[in-house]
Design a protein around this motif. Structure first.
Motif, PDB file in Angstrom:
ATOM      1  N   VAL A  17      13.581   5.761 -15.864  1.00  0.00           N
ATOM      2  CA  VAL A  17      12.456   6.072 -16.747  1.00  0.00           C
ATOM      3  C   VAL A  17      11.529   7.067 -16.061  1.00  0.00           C
ATOM      4  N   ARG A  18      10.818   7.828 -16.868  1.00  0.00           N
ATOM      5  CA  ARG A  18       9.941   8.883 -16.351  1.00  0.00           C
ATOM      6  C   ARG A  18       8.471   8.487 -16.309  1.00  0.00           C
ATOM      7  N   ARG A  19       8.144   7.391 -16.947  1.00  0.00           N
ATOM      8  CA  ARG A  19       6.751   6.925 -16.938  1.00  0.00           C
ATOM      9  C   ARG A  19       6.730   5.415 -17.066  1.00  0.00           C
ATOM     10  N   LEU A  20       5.691   4.826 -16.521  1.00  0.00           N
ATOM     11  CA  LEU A  20       5.564   3.368 -16.529  1.00  0.00           C
ATOM     12  C   LEU A  20       4.139   2.974 -16.892  1.00  0.00           C
ATOM     13  N   PRO A  21       3.996   1.976 -17.756  1.00  0.00           N
ATOM     14  CA  PRO A  21       2.658   1.424 -18.003  1.00  0.00           C
ATOM     15  C   PRO A  21       2.153   0.740 -16.732  1.00  0.00           C
ATOM     16  N   VAL A  22       0.858   0.781 -16.544  1.00  0.00           N
ATOM     17  CA  VAL A  22       0.218   0.129 -15.406  1.00  0.00           C
ATOM     18  C   VAL A  22      -0.643  -1.000 -15.949  1.00  0.00           C
ATOM     19  N   VAL A  23      -0.472  -2.183 -15.369  1.00  0.00           N
ATOM     20  CA  VAL A  23      -1.206  -3.358 -15.829  1.00  0.00           C
ATOM     21  C   VAL A  23      -2.066  -3.929 -14.703  1.00  0.00           C
ATOM     22  N   ASN A  24      -3.088  -4.694 -15.110  1.00  0.00           N
ATOM     23  CA  ASN A  24      -3.945  -5.368 -14.137  1.00  0.00           C
ATOM     24  C   ASN A  24      -3.423  -6.779 -13.880  1.00  0.00           C
ATOM     25  N   GLN A  25      -4.198  -7.578 -13.170  1.00  0.00           N
ATOM     26  CA  GLN A  25      -3.768  -8.943 -12.842  1.00  0.00           C
ATOM     27  C   GLN A  25      -3.601  -9.824 -14.066  1.00  0.00           C
ATOM     28  N   LYS A  26      -4.278  -9.494 -15.163  1.00  0.00           N
ATOM     29  CA  LYS A  26      -4.161 -10.259 -16.405  1.00  0.00           C
ATOM     30  C   LYS A  26      -3.026  -9.731 -17.283  1.00  0.00           C
ATOM     31  N   GLU A  27      -2.254  -8.752 -16.737  1.00  0.00           N
ATOM     32  CA  GLU A  27      -1.140  -8.119 -17.455  1.00  0.00           C
ATOM     33  C   GLU A  27      -1.603  -7.242 -18.616  1.00  0.00           C
ATOM     34  N   GLU A  28      -2.875  -6.839 -18.626  1.00  0.00           N
ATOM     35  CA  GLU A  28      -3.414  -5.940 -19.651  1.00  0.00           C
ATOM     36  C   GLU A  28      -3.206  -4.498 -19.192  1.00  0.00           C
ATOM     37  N   ILE A  29      -2.889  -3.630 -20.132  1.00  0.00           N
ATOM     38  CA  ILE A  29      -2.665  -2.231 -19.774  1.00  0.00           C
ATOM     39  C   ILE A  29      -3.974  -1.582 -19.325  1.00  0.00           C
ATOM     40  N   VAL A  30      -3.893  -0.860 -18.219  1.00  0.00           N
ATOM     41  CA  VAL A  30      -5.065  -0.153 -17.692  1.00  0.00           C
ATOM     42  C   VAL A  30      -4.756   1.316 -17.416  1.00  0.00           C
TER      43      VAL A  30
ATOM     44  N   THR B  75       0.787  -1.223   0.000  1.00  0.00           N
ATOM     45  CA  THR B  75       0.000   0.000   0.000  1.00  0.00           C
ATOM     46  C   THR B  75       0.821   1.276   0.000  1.00  0.00           C
ATOM     47  N   GLY B  76       2.095   1.193   0.321  1.00  0.00           N
ATOM     48  CA  GLY B  76       2.901   2.398   0.411  1.00  0.00           C
ATOM     49  C   GLY B  76       2.649   3.092   1.730  1.00  0.00           C
ATOM     50  N   LYS B  77       3.510   4.041   2.095  1.00  0.00           N
ATOM     51  CA  LYS B  77       3.395   4.717   3.378  1.00  0.00           C
ATOM     52  C   LYS B  77       2.113   5.517   3.477  1.00  0.00           C
ATOM     53  N   SER B  78       1.675   6.098   2.393  1.00  0.00           N
ATOM     54  CA  SER B  78       0.471   6.920   2.420  1.00  0.00           C
ATOM     55  C   SER B  78      -0.787   6.081   2.245  1.00  0.00           C
ATOM     56  N   GLY B  79      -0.631   4.813   1.927  1.00  0.00           N
ATOM     57  CA  GLY B  79      -1.788   3.958   1.699  1.00  0.00           C
ATOM     58  C   GLY B  79      -2.296   4.016   0.273  1.00  0.00           C
ATOM     59  N   GLU B  80      -1.763   4.938  -0.518  1.00  0.00           N
ATOM     60  CA  GLU B  80      -2.221   5.048  -1.889  1.00  0.00           C
ATOM     61  C   GLU B  80      -1.544   4.015  -2.767  1.00  0.00           C
ATOM     62  N   LYS B  81      -2.301   3.572  -3.736  1.00  0.00           N
ATOM     63  CA  LYS B  81      -1.793   2.603  -4.696  1.00  0.00           C
ATOM     64  C   LYS B  81      -1.647   3.289  -6.048  1.00  0.00           C
ATOM     65  N   VAL B  82      -0.985   2.608  -6.951  1.00  0.00           N
ATOM     66  CA  VAL B  82      -0.774   3.134  -8.300  1.00  0.00           C
ATOM     67  C   VAL B  82      -2.103   3.549  -8.924  1.00  0.00           C
ATOM     68  N   ARG B  83      -3.127   2.719  -8.789  1.00  0.00           N
ATOM     69  CA  ARG B  83      -4.419   3.018  -9.421  1.00  0.00           C
ATOM     70  C   ARG B  83      -5.034   4.320  -8.931  1.00  0.00           C
ATOM     71  N   ASP B  84      -4.613   4.787  -7.736  1.00  0.00           N
ATOM     72  CA  ASP B  84      -5.156   6.023  -7.175  1.00  0.00           C
ATOM     73  C   ASP B  84      -4.612   7.269  -7.860  1.00  0.00           C
ATOM     74  N   VAL B  85      -3.442   7.172  -8.504  1.00  0.00           N
ATOM     75  CA  VAL B  85      -2.818   8.361  -9.094  1.00  0.00           C
ATOM     76  C   VAL B  85      -2.508   8.214 -10.581  1.00  0.00           C
ATOM     77  N   MET B  86      -2.668   7.024 -11.143  1.00  0.00           N
ATOM     78  CA  MET B  86      -2.339   6.804 -12.559  1.00  0.00           C
ATOM     79  C   MET B  86      -3.324   7.533 -13.470  1.00  0.00           C
ATOM     80  N   THR B  87      -2.915   7.700 -14.714  1.00  0.00           N
ATOM     81  CA  THR B  87      -3.820   8.169 -15.755  1.00  0.00           C
ATOM     82  C   THR B  87      -4.415   6.920 -16.395  1.00  0.00           C
ATOM     83  N   PRO B  88      -5.740   6.750 -16.308  1.00  0.00           N
ATOM     84  CA  PRO B  88      -6.338   5.526 -16.845  1.00  0.00           C
ATOM     85  C   PRO B  88      -6.476   5.555 -18.370  1.00  0.00           C
ATOM     86  N   ASN B  89      -6.594   4.378 -18.939  1.00  0.00           N
ATOM     87  CA  ASN B  89      -6.866   4.193 -20.373  1.00  0.00           C
ATOM     88  C   ASN B  89      -5.958   4.998 -21.295  1.00  0.00           C
TER      89      ASN B  89
END
Length: 155
Positions: free
Chosen positions: A108-121, A6-20
């Motif tokens: 790197v300055r940016r990273l793709p975010v994937v779900n449990q199926k390894e699909e980009i989200v 969860t990280g120190k702040s409790g936030e996860k990647v999905r909380d701050v990522m740009t979706p789709n």
């Protein structure tokens, strides 16, 4: 949950990522990729396969260095001619600490975010992390590490 998840702040990647995020396939022309970057006001795109799994990244710099500077025509070249075939990604449930660590380690300055199926989200960039007040010092250190040349970084 542990801080590793969860990280120190409790936030996860999905909380701050740009979706789709916009993506391209390796068979598309570089001209299409460049136009997409222009339209989306971004300098890189995840390259995905037919199942939306990340197989690489292509940047505006990749297009210039690997195609244009070599005298090749971007309209007649494909994304596979310029892309970086090894892309590092994070999972939407990862901690922000994981993002900072991977960005620093891989420079790197940016990273793709994937779900449990390894699909980009989504995609997470330095700008997304800059909005995290309690993470500002960590971001400054990460930016410094990303900006180092490989010889400065110990590689």
């Amino acid at each position: 949950m542990s801080n590793e998840t969860t990280g120190k702040s409790g936030e996860k990647v999905r909380d701050v990522m740009t979706p789709n995020p916009q993506t391209v396939t390796e068979k598309e022309s570089l001209q299409v990729a460049a136009k997409t970057m222009l339209d989306e006001d971004c300098g890189s795109l995840p390259v995905v396969d037919q199942h939306r799994k990340v197989i690489g990244m292509v940047t505006d710099r990749d297009i210039v260095i690997r195609v244009v500077a070599q005298g090749r025509n971007p309209a007649q070249s494909t994304v596979s001619d310029a892309m970086t075939k090894s892309a590092f990604s994070v999972h939407e449930e990862d901690s922000l600490d994981r993002v900072f660590d991977l960005m620093s380690e891989k420079q790197v300055r940016r990273l793709p975010v994937v779900n449990q199926k390894e699909e980009i989200v989504g995609i997470i960039a330095q700008a997304d992390l800059a909005t995290e007040g309690d993470q500002r010092k960590r971001l400054a250190k990460t930016v410094e590490e990303i900006s180092q040349t490989p010889s400065q970084h110990g590689n």
